[in-house]
Design a protein around this motif. Structure first.
Motif, PDB file in Angstrom:
ATOM      1  N   ILE A  55      10.250  10.377   7.284  1.00 42.87           N
ATOM      2  CA  ILE A  55       9.032  10.410   8.074  1.00 42.87           C
ATOM      3  C   ILE A  55       7.935   9.845   7.171  1.00 42.87           C
ATOM      4  CG2 ILE A  55       8.635  12.839   7.461  1.00 42.87           C
ATOM      5  CD1 ILE A  55       7.485  11.053  10.685  1.00 42.87           C
ATOM      6  N   LYS A  56       7.241   8.823   7.647  1.00 39.98           N
ATOM      7  CA  LYS A  56       6.250   8.134   6.829  1.00 39.98           C
ATOM      8  C   LYS A  56       4.871   8.302   7.454  1.00 39.98           C
ATOM      9  CE  LYS A  56       9.779   4.559   6.084  1.00 39.98           C
ATOM     10  NZ  LYS A  56      10.098   3.109   6.231  1.00 39.98           N
ATOM     11  N   VAL A  57       3.885   8.517   6.611  1.00 40.54           N
ATOM     12  CA  VAL A  57       2.497   8.655   7.050  1.00 40.54           C
ATOM     13  C   VAL A  57       1.644   7.721   6.202  1.00 40.54           C
ATOM     14  CG1 VAL A  57       0.516  10.207   7.196  1.00 40.54           C
ATOM     15  CG2 VAL A  57       2.793  11.028   7.840  1.00 40.54           C
ATOM     16  N   GLY A  58       0.880   6.866   6.866  1.00 39.06           N
ATOM     17  CA  GLY A  58      -0.026   5.973   6.151  1.00 39.06           C
ATOM     18  C   GLY A  58      -1.244   6.728   5.624  1.00 39.06           C
ATOM     19  N   MET A  59      -1.935   6.117   4.691  1.00 42.01           N
ATOM     20  CA  MET A  59      -3.082   6.789   4.077  1.00 42.01           C
ATOM     21  C   MET A  59      -4.282   5.859   4.017  1.00 42.01           C
ATOM     22  SD  MET A  59      -1.326   8.976   0.951  1.00 42.01           S
ATOM     23  CE  MET A  59      -0.281   7.633   0.346  1.00 42.01           C
ATOM     24  N   THR A  60      -5.459   6.431   4.282  1.00 38.20           N
ATOM     25  CA  THR A  60      -6.728   5.739   4.098  1.00 38.20           C
ATOM     26  C   THR A  60      -7.591   6.596   3.171  1.00 38.20           C
ATOM     27  OG1 THR A  60      -7.773   6.806   6.005  1.00 38.20           O
ATOM     28  CG2 THR A  60      -6.582   4.746   6.423  1.00 38.20           C
ATOM     29  N   GLY A  61      -8.769   6.120   2.842  1.00 40.33           N
ATOM     30  CA  GLY A  61      -9.666   6.897   1.994  1.00 40.33           C
ATOM     31  C   GLY A  61      -9.293   6.807   0.527  1.00 40.33           C
ATOM     32  N   GLN A  62      -9.309   7.942  -0.152  1.00 39.11           N
ATOM     33  CA  GLN A  62      -9.049   7.998  -1.592  1.00 39.11           C
ATOM     34  C   GLN A  62      -7.538   8.020  -1.856  1.00 39.11           C
ATOM     35  OE1 GLN A  62     -11.668   7.787  -3.741  1.00 39.11           O
ATOM     36  NE2 GLN A  62     -12.902   7.597  -1.882  1.00 39.11           N
ATOM     37  N   THR A  63      -6.885   6.924  -1.502  1.00 40.24           N
ATOM     38  CA  THR A  63      -5.429   6.878  -1.601  1.00 40.24           C
ATOM     39  C   THR A  63      -4.970   6.825  -3.054  1.00 40.24           C
ATOM     40  OG1 THR A  63      -5.462   4.475  -1.395  1.00 40.24           O
ATOM     41  CG2 THR A  63      -5.189   5.735   0.620  1.00 40.24           C
ATOM     42  N   LYS A  78       0.835  -1.200   0.000  1.00 45.54           N
ATOM     43  CA  LYS A  78       0.000   0.000   0.000  1.00 45.54           C
ATOM     44  C   LYS A  78       0.873   1.255   0.000  1.00 45.54           C
ATOM     45  CE  LYS A  78      -3.889  -2.181   2.402  1.00 45.54           C
ATOM     46  NZ  LYS A  78      -4.764  -2.150   3.608  1.00 45.54           N
ATOM     47  N   PRO A  79       0.412   2.313  -0.647  1.00 42.96           N
ATOM     48  CA  PRO A  79       1.238   3.527  -0.709  1.00 42.96           C
ATOM     49  C   PRO A  79       1.260   4.270   0.621  1.00 42.96           C
ATOM     50  CG  PRO A  79      -0.871   3.925  -1.760  1.00 42.96           C
ATOM     51  CD  PRO A  79      -0.854   2.467  -1.405  1.00 42.96           C
ATOM     52  N   MET A  80       2.404   4.844   0.923  1.00 44.09           N
ATOM     53  CA  MET A  80       2.555   5.730   2.072  1.00 44.09           C
ATOM     54  C   MET A  80       3.098   7.065   1.567  1.00 44.09           C
ATOM     55  SD  MET A  80       4.256   3.189   4.942  1.00 44.09           S
ATOM     56  CE  MET A  80       3.816   4.256   6.312  1.00 44.09           C
ATOM     57  N   LEU A  81       2.844   8.101   2.338  1.00 47.49           N
ATOM     58  CA  LEU A  81       3.373   9.422   2.019  1.00 47.49           C
ATOM     59  C   LEU A  81       4.634   9.626   2.859  1.00 47.49           C
ATOM     60  CD1 LEU A  81       2.474  11.828   0.214  1.00 47.49           C
ATOM     61  CD2 LEU A  81       1.513  12.867   2.277  1.00 47.49           C
ATOM     62  N   ALA A  82       5.708  10.057   2.226  1.00 47.53           N
ATOM     63  CA  ALA A  82       6.979  10.157   2.947  1.00 47.53           C
ATOM     64  C   ALA A  82       7.722  11.422   2.549  1.00 47.53           C
ATOM     65  CB  ALA A  82       7.843   8.928   2.673  1.00 47.53           C
ATOM     66  N   ARG A  83       8.652  11.768   3.410  1.00 47.04           N
ATOM     67  CA  ARG A  83       9.570  12.869   3.144  1.00 47.04           C
ATOM     68  C   ARG A  83      10.837  12.602   3.950  1.00 47.04           C
ATOM     69  NH1 ARG A  83       7.388  18.675   1.396  1.00 47.04           N
ATOM     70  NH2 ARG A  83       9.350  19.565   0.701  1.00 47.04           N
ATOM     71  N   ILE A  84      11.977  12.982   3.422  1.00 48.40           N
ATOM     72  CA  ILE A  84      13.240  12.752   4.112  1.00 48.40           C
ATOM     73  C   ILE A  84      13.534  13.937   5.026  1.00 48.40           C
ATOM     74  CG2 ILE A  84      15.700  12.316   3.881  1.00 48.40           C
ATOM     75  CD1 ILE A  84      14.022  10.022   2.864  1.00 48.40           C
ATOM     76  N   VAL A  85      13.850  13.623   6.278  1.00 46.27           N
ATOM     77  CA  VAL A  85      14.159  14.642   7.280  1.00 46.27           C
ATOM     78  C   VAL A  85      15.671  14.670   7.490  1.00 46.27           C
ATOM     79  CG1 VAL A  85      13.786  15.396   9.655  1.00 46.27           C
ATOM     80  CG2 VAL A  85      11.943  14.258   8.409  1.00 46.27           C
ATOM     81  N   LEU A  86      16.268  15.852   7.396  1.00 48.81           N
ATOM     82  CA  LEU A  86      17.709  16.007   7.585  1.00 48.81           C
ATOM     83  C   LEU A  86      18.008  16.617   8.950  1.00 48.81           C
ATOM     84  CD1 LEU A  86      18.987  17.433   4.159  1.00 48.81           C
ATOM     85  CD2 LEU A  86      18.524  15.069   4.798  1.00 48.81           C
ATOM     86  N   SER A  87      19.032  16.066   9.613  1.00 46.37           N
ATOM     87  CA  SER A  87      19.578  16.723  10.806  1.00 46.37           C
ATOM     88  C   SER A  87      20.621  17.748  10.385  1.00 46.37           C
ATOM     89  CB  SER A  87      20.200  15.697  11.751  1.00 46.37           C
ATOM     90  OG  SER A  87      19.224  14.787  12.214  1.00 46.37           O
ATOM     91  N   CYS A  88      21.443  17.362   9.395  1.00 44.10           N
ATOM     92  CA  CYS A  88      22.488  18.249   8.891  1.00 44.10           C
ATOM     93  C   CYS A  88      22.586  18.150   7.378  1.00 44.10           C
ATOM     94  CB  CYS A  88      23.823  17.900   9.540  1.00 44.10           C
ATOM     95  SG  CYS A  88      25.236  18.784   8.832  1.00 44.10           S
ATOM     96  N   CYS A  89      22.793  16.919   6.885  1.00 42.51           N
ATOM     97  CA  CYS A  89      23.015  16.722   5.452  1.00 42.51           C
ATOM     98  C   CYS A  89      22.348  15.431   4.997  1.00 42.51           C
ATOM     99  CB  CYS A  89      24.514  16.689   5.145  1.00 42.51           C
ATOM    100  SG  CYS A  89      25.402  15.403   6.046  1.00 42.51           S
ATOM    101  N   ALA A  90      22.412  15.177   3.700  1.00 43.83           N
ATOM    102  CA  ALA A  90      21.732  14.018   3.133  1.00 43.83           C
ATOM    103  C   ALA A  90      22.253  12.700   3.702  1.00 43.83           C
ATOM    104  CB  ALA A  90      21.874  14.022   1.613  1.00 43.83           C
ATOM    105  N   ALA A  91      23.499  12.699   4.181  1.00 40.36           N
ATOM    106  CA  ALA A  91      24.071  11.464   4.719  1.00 40.36           C
ATOM    107  C   ALA A  91      23.342  10.988   5.968  1.00 40.36           C
ATOM    108  CB  ALA A  91      25.552  11.666   5.027  1.00 40.36           C
ATOM    109  N   ASP A  92      22.727  11.914   6.728  1.00 36.94           N
ATOM    110  CA  ASP A  92      22.009  11.505   7.931  1.00 36.94           C
ATOM    111  C   ASP A  92      20.491  11.556   7.737  1.00 36.94           C
ATOM    112  OD1 ASP A  92      21.180  14.179   8.202  1.00 36.94           O
ATOM    113  OD2 ASP A  92      22.839  14.676   9.512  1.00 36.94           O
TER     114      ASP A  92
END
Length: 240
Positions: free
Chosen positions: A183-191, A165-179
């Motif tokens: 963050i993932k969020v599940g979806m219901t409804g009209q996914t 099933k699809p999830m909505l995500a985004r990459i969270v950085l503390s400093c740079c891409a290496a770290d």
């Protein structure tokens, strides 16, 4: 490697840093607030390289005159050192893609931190734009009280959950891409089903009390009830 070769490599590398930091390319590597430091570092590297090249050429000219006076052949450094320029040229010419669904699938979701005080009101407007990390924190630690009754707008890329099933995500950085961590969020409804991974979407929805677990690191995952969605271009800053 000769000093001249080192200086040329440093010049190109400093130029690559400046090119990235004076455009939006640097956002593929580090957080937005680090831009001034990148510019300063690039300027220093270019200045050091130019100074070194000037001194090297000046010293080389004097050395050639001395060798000519003594009738000796000059000593040449191995030319293989110039191959070090190739990765620097790659940095100049090739822009790497931002981290996406593959990185999200390999890493456990960021643990959304609770707020030390009451959550502030959502931004005005209908729907109200909310960052994924902020939504997850409000949904998990405020039980959605600051979200209930509002229509929300969330933006992220599609990443498949272990069940497909699809999830909505985004990459969270503390400093740079290496770290970077997702963050993932599940979806219901009209996914947005049957949408390829890494597709950026903007969803309009409402708070959902449903929760899940990220199998990678067993942290709680918030859900959102999708009312509608649309594909969008990748944001200028793809990271949170």
């Amino acid at each position: 490697m000769s000093r001249l070769t080192q200086a040329v490599v440093l010049l190109l590398f400093g130029g690559a840093v400046l090119r990235a930091s004076l455009t939006d390319l640097y956002l593929r590597y580090v957080k937005e607030g680090l831009r001034p430091f990148l510019i300063a570092a690039g300027v220093l590297m270019v200045a050091a390289a130019i100074t070194t090249i000037w001194y090297s050429l000046r010293s080389s000219g004097k050395s050639d005159e001395e060798q000519h006076d003594h009738g000796h052949e000059g000593h040449h450094e191995p030319r293989v050192g110039w191959l070090l320029i190739l990765p620097v040229l790659g940095l100049l010419l090739v822009a790497p893609p931002a981290l996406g669904s593959f990185a999200a699938g390999q890493s456990g979701s960021v643990t959304a931190a609770p707020s030390d005080s009451d959550y502030p009101p959502l931004p005005p407007g209908d729907p109200a734009p909310v960052a994924l990390l902020d939504y997850a924190s409000r949904a998990l630690f405020d039980d959605g009280r600051s979200l209930t009754g509002r229509t929300l707008k969330l933006t992220g890329f599609i990443t498949p959950a272990p069940d497909g099933k699809p999830m909505l995500a985004r990459i969270v950085l503390s400093c740079c891409a290496a770290d970077g961590r997702p963050i993932k969020v599940g979806m219901t409804g009209q996914t947005p089903i049957e949408v390829p991974a890494d597709t950026w979407v903007e969803i309009t929805g409402v708070y959902s009390p449903q929760r899940g677990k990220d199998p990678v690191n067993d942290v709680d995952v918030a859900f959102v009830e999708v009312k509608s969605w649309q594909e969008v271009a990748q944001p200028k800053n793809p990271y949170s």
